[in-house]
Design a protein around this motif. Structure first.
Motif: not given
Length: 95
Positions: A28, A31-32, A35, A39, A42-43, A46, A53, A63, A68
């Protein structure tokens, strides 16, 4: 000395980015970073099931890089030219 330290920090950043880009699956945090969002963003994605995910074992979130990229591509905002083309195509089909 400060110039050398700054260059080393810059090189470290480049190496980390290259490593990140070489991976197929991201944590995670990765991924943050990939992108360039927080965070919490991202949460939120999801929890709203807006982004695909994986949760093996029901705990840690992963991910797939491809997912993504697909999410980014689905978020495309059309230019004025593209919108005009779509309108013309629609009108041509409805005649």
């Amino acid at each position: 000395m400060e110039i050398i330290i700054n260059k080393l920090i810059e090189i470290e950043s480049i190496v980390k980015r290259q490593y990140l880009l070489s991976k197929e699956f991201f944590t995670i945090e990765e991924a943050a970073e990939y992108l360039q969002v927080s965070l919490s963003a991202i949460y939120k994605l999801t929890s709203n099931n807006e982004i695909a995910y994986y949760k093996p074992g029901g705990k840690k979130i992963y991910f797939k890089k491809e997912s993504l990229q697909e999410w980014i591509e689905r978020s495309k905002v059309l230019s004025v030219f593209e919108m005009g083309s779509e309108v013309e195509n629609y009108l041509a089909k409805t005649k």
